[in-house]
Write an enzyme that holds these catalytic residues in place. Structure first.
Site, mmCIF file in Angstrom:
data_model
loop_
_atom_site.group_PDB
_atom_site.id
_atom_site.type_symbol
_atom_site.label_atom_id
_atom_site.label_comp_id
_atom_site.label_asym_id
_atom_site.label_seq_id
_atom_site.Cartn_x
_atom_site.Cartn_y
_atom_site.Cartn_z
ATOM 1 N N ILE A 143 -0.022 65.637 -24.761
ATOM 2 C CA ILE A 143 0.868 65.416 -25.662
ATOM 3 C C ILE A 143 2.299 65.163 -25.529
ATOM 4 O O ILE A 143 2.521 65.804 -24.669
ATOM 5 C CB ILE A 143 1.030 65.354 -27.279
ATOM 6 C CG1 ILE A 143 1.654 67.443 -26.784
ATOM 7 C CG2 ILE A 143 -0.492 65.271 -27.892
ATOM 8 C CD1 ILE A 143 1.469 67.975 -28.288
ATOM 9 N N ASP A 144 2.626 64.600 -26.047
ATOM 10 C CA ASP A 144 3.694 63.986 -24.745
ATOM 11 C C ASP A 144 5.167 65.140 -24.988
ATOM 12 O O ASP A 144 5.394 65.773 -25.703
ATOM 13 C CB ASP A 144 4.835 62.843 -25.422
ATOM 14 C CG ASP A 144 3.944 61.991 -25.127
ATOM 15 O OD1 ASP A 144 3.169 61.915 -23.806
ATOM 16 O OD2 ASP A 144 4.258 60.838 -25.644
ATOM 17 N N LYS A 145 6.075 65.404 -24.040
ATOM 18 C CA LYS A 145 7.198 66.422 -23.814
ATOM 19 C C LYS A 145 7.602 66.317 -25.372
ATOM 20 O O LYS A 145 8.106 67.619 -26.036
ATOM 21 C CB LYS A 145 8.112 65.831 -22.808
ATOM 22 C CG LYS A 145 9.233 67.406 -23.285
ATOM 23 C CD LYS A 145 9.805 66.658 -22.282
ATOM 24 C CE LYS A 145 11.802 67.854 -22.967
ATOM 25 N NZ LYS A 145 13.057 66.744 -22.319
ATOM 26 N N ARG B 270 2.914 55.632 -29.975
ATOM 27 C CA ARG B 270 4.263 54.909 -29.816
ATOM 28 C C ARG B 270 4.948 53.316 -29.228
ATOM 29 O O ARG B 270 5.233 52.421 -29.652
ATOM 30 C CB ARG B 270 5.319 55.231 -28.907
ATOM 31 C CG ARG B 270 5.562 57.089 -28.802
ATOM 32 C CD ARG B 270 5.635 57.754 -28.338
ATOM 33 N NE ARG B 270 7.076 58.055 -27.118
ATOM 34 C CZ ARG B 270 7.286 58.385 -26.259
ATOM 35 N NH1 ARG B 270 6.683 59.255 -25.424
ATOM 36 N NH2 ARG B 270 8.661 58.087 -25.830
#
Length: 303
Positions: free
Chosen positions: A137-139, A237
């Site tokens: 998962i993204d930062k 997103r």
């Protein structure tokens, strides 16, 4: 490197080379074998091929299995919120702001650094930079991740992801009031041809499907739940922006004027999968972090 050979049988005629090698090497994942191919370790009749090459009867496959690289990433004593752990896997609630694995610009302070301090037995399938990492998962996205401690577990979890058996639900806050209660976004995602630092909806992209439903309507915002059918980079997103409802706080795909959410308001709240060893269905859920709840509270107080 150890070298192996195999002559394609009549039953294997017209089989993709990556699929054929996966059947010959059941202890290896399809993605790992595709990595061998992309790095030039696989030949058909002494010629390099791509992963989608269809083998012909009588052709000779030659492949080399690279030696395991020595891991030089250092473990770091970084606190981890461990939701579940056994001898095969760990389920982590990743905090917002933490990078999953080392990369250019992020050599320390990552989830991998923390995991290497916590335990030494992580799978090696996904390269030395990403030991144990089955999915990311993204930062600035918080929430649940499962990490594999051995190659068998990694391979089985990867197969479940590929066959869409893993349940992954996210909570998000988006700009704009969505006018209906639920929907499905089916749009292929690939590298944005106008900006290589972004992903976008492109005809040549990989299939991507996101299911969403409204949790709460507001006049200018919507609190939504998104469930992934596929797992493309930045999928939620990109998809929410595509339908006109970008995520609050998203610095890459969002609006210029947005609420301060310290990055995109996105949280991986639910994770479910079949345990690779026990075959037991396991499902976990964690609440969104304080910063997410604060943004939601600001929106509620506006109306």
């Amino acid at each position: 490197m150890t070298q192996f050979q195999h002559e394609v049988t009549e039953e294997q005629n017209k089989t993709r080379v990556d699929k054929l090698l996966a059947s010959i090497n059941p202890e290896r994942s399809r993605s790992q074998i595709q990595g061998w191919i992309s790095k030039g370790h696989v030949f058909v009749n002494e010629a390099e091929v791509k992963a989608n090459y269809k083998c012909q009867t009588g052709e000779v496959l030659t492949w080399s299995i690279p030696e395991v690289e020595e891991l030089n990433i250092q473990g770091e004593d970084i606190p981890l919120e461990i939701i579940y752990e056994d001898s095969d896997l760990i389920v982590i609630n990743k905090p917002k702001g933490m990078v999953v694995h080392p990369s250019a610009g992020h050599q320390t302070g990552t989830l991998v650094n923390a995991l290497l301090h916590h335990c030494k037995d992580l799978s090696g399938i996904n390269s030395v930079e990403r030991p144990g990492i089955v999915h990311r998962i993204d930062k600035d996205t918080s929430g649940l991740l499962v990490v594999a401690k051995n190659d068998h577990t990694h391979m089985k979890l990867s197969e479940q992801l590929a066959t869409k058996e893993v349940k992954r639900k996210y909570e998000a806050i988006v700009h704009g009031e969505i006018g209906h209660e639920s929907g499905i976004i089916d749009a292929p995602i690939g590298r944005d041809p106008k900006d290589r630092q972004k992903m976008g909806i492109v005809d040549s992209g990989k299939p991507a499907v996101t299911h969403f439903k409204v949790i709460k309507h507001f006049p200018d915002y919507t609190h939504v739940e998104c469930q992934l059918e596929t797992g493309r980079t930045h999928q939620i997103r990109v998809h929410m922006r595509y339908i006109g409802f970008p995520l609050v706080g998203d610095p890459k795909y969002g609006q210029r004027k947005t609420l301060d959410a310290d990055g995109q308001a996105l949280h991986a709240k639910t994770l479910g999968f079949t345990h690779p060893r026990t075959n037991e269905w396991m499902e976990f859920e964690v609440e969104a972090p304080k910063v997410f709840q604060e943004v939601l509270g600001k929106i509620k107080n506006m109306y």
